[in-house]
Motif scaffolding. Structure first.
Motif, short mmCIF file in Angstrom:
data_model
loop_
_atom_site.label_atom_id
_atom_site.label_comp_id
_atom_site.label_asym_id
_atom_site.label_seq_id
_atom_site.Cartn_x
_atom_site.Cartn_y
_atom_site.Cartn_z
N GLU A 1 0.83 -1.20 0.00
CA GLU A 1 0.00 0.00 0.00
C GLU A 1 0.87 1.26 0.00
OE1 GLU A 1 -3.28 2.31 -0.25
OE2 GLU A 1 -3.26 0.12 -0.34
N MET A 2 1.92 1.24 0.81
CA MET A 2 2.81 2.39 0.85
C MET A 2 3.55 2.57 -0.48
SD MET A 2 4.56 2.62 4.58
CE MET A 2 3.61 2.77 6.09
N LEU A 3 4.03 1.46 -1.05
CA LEU A 3 4.74 1.54 -2.32
C LEU A 3 3.83 2.05 -3.43
CD1 LEU A 3 6.79 -1.78 -2.14
CD2 LEU A 3 7.74 0.53 -2.20
N MET A 4 2.57 1.62 -3.43
CA MET A 4 1.62 2.07 -4.43
C MET A 4 1.41 3.58 -4.34
SD MET A 4 -2.37 0.99 -4.96
CE MET A 4 -2.86 1.97 -3.53
N ARG A 5 1.27 4.07 -3.11
CA ARG A 5 1.05 5.51 -2.92
C ARG A 5 2.31 6.31 -3.25
NH1 ARG A 5 -3.64 6.94 -0.35
NH2 ARG A 5 -4.97 5.15 0.14
N ALA A 6 3.47 5.77 -2.92
CA ALA A 6 4.73 6.45 -3.25
C ALA A 6 4.91 6.53 -4.76
CB ALA A 6 5.90 5.72 -2.60
N ASN A 7 4.63 5.41 -5.45
CA ASN A 7 4.79 5.39 -6.92
C ASN A 7 3.79 6.33 -7.59
OD1 ASN A 7 6.87 3.53 -6.82
ND2 ASN A 7 5.50 1.76 -6.95
N ALA A 8 2.58 6.42 -7.03
CA ALA A 8 1.58 7.31 -7.62
C ALA A 8 2.04 8.75 -7.58
CB ALA A 8 0.25 7.15 -6.87
N ILE A 9 2.69 9.15 -6.50
CA ILE A 9 3.21 10.52 -6.39
C ILE A 9 4.43 10.71 -7.28
CG2 ILE A 9 4.30 12.19 -4.83
CD1 ILE A 9 2.56 11.06 -2.58
N ASN A 10 5.34 9.73 -7.27
CA ASN A 10 6.59 9.85 -8.03
C ASN A 10 6.33 9.92 -9.54
OD1 ASN A 10 8.10 9.81 -5.69
ND2 ASN A 10 8.53 7.63 -5.79
#
Length: 266
Positions: A26-35
């Motif tokens: 979940e954290m990686l998905m949100r980080a990638n969405a921002i990046n």
């Protein structure tokens, strides 16, 4: 921290590999969405998000950058003490979390105050959405330990100890009385035993509360093949300790009675 913050203390959780993976994903998905929304030079952008993991076990700790590395240590550790999963912007890192975005989940078996979820950002909608999602994932990990770990537990232990002390004192009096020739020997024996128990109970009650905290921890890291063995060993050892303790106490009461009897006779 950012302009908006949501946080909470988390408690009474059973955490396994699947749970850690879900939170990490979940954290990686949100980080990638921002990046992915950053410009081409995003690697140097203040809003670039980085996900890191800290795992402490067997009196040593590691900062890692992939969940697979965390799980590799998780599986072989003798005792996992702490796991921290963090998603943080470059700006947050540089400013020591005075500014920017950060999302952090902390699980610590030794400190209940160090078990928390915190979300901060300049975007209030992102904070609310992220906090709600991660909090929901964590709530699914709730176990039944909260029924034992509550404000009534010390009171229950104290009252139970007083009742047990009364019963043990009666037992001690029955074992000691036959060795005494004084008037009201049973009463004297009972008061003596209850006085001794009262002084022991001050120390023993705290150890019992510590034991409850050990058997019903705030955070339990569950690992395949180790939890069942852990509980089996504890059950066997606990049974042996109780049996031996009762046997020794019985002998001790008889010995104390004989010593007191000889002393009074002299």
């Amino acid at each position: 921290m950012g302009g908006f913050l949501r946080d909470e203390i988390v408690s009474n959780l059973s955490i396994d590999e699947e749970a850690l993976t879900l939170i990490s994903d979940e954290m990686l998905m949100r980080a990638n969405a921002i990046n992915q929304l950053l410009p081409e030079a995003g690697k140097n952008h203040d809003q670039q998000q980085i996900v890191t993991f800290i795992i402490r076990f067997d009196n040593k700790g590691y900062r890692l950058y992939h969940i697979d590395d965390v799980l590799r240590h998780y599986r072989v550790a003798q005792a996992v003490e702490r796991i921290i999963i963090t998603m943080e912007s470059t700006e947050s890192i540089r400013s020591n979390r005075q500014f920017g975005t950060h999302l952090e989940v902390r699980f610590d078996i030794n400190d209940t105050r160090n078990c928390s979820l915190a979300v901060s950002s300049e975007n209030s909608d992102w904070v609310e959405s992220t906090y709600s999602t991660i909090s929901e994932l964590i709530n699914k990990l709730k176990n039944k330990n909260g029924f034992i770990r509550n404000g009534w537990t010390p009171f229950t232990v104290q009252i139970s100890g007083v009742v047990a002390g009364f019963i043990l004192s009666l037992w001690a009096a029955m074992k000691i009385t036959p060795h005494l020739t004084v008037e009201s020997a049973f009463v004297v024996s009972f008061l003596f035993a209850f006085l001794v128990f009262s002084n022991i109970w001050t120390y023993l009650s705290q150890q019992i509360l510590n034991g409850i905290g050990y058997f019903f921890p705030n955070i339990r890291f569950e690992r395949k093949g180790k939890e069942k063995l852990h509980w089996l060993i504890q059950t066997v050892i606990g049974g042996l300790v109780v049996a031996i303790a009762l046997y020794v106490i019985n002998l001790l009461f008889g010995y104390v009675g004989s010593v007191l009897g000889e002393f009074i006779a002299k």
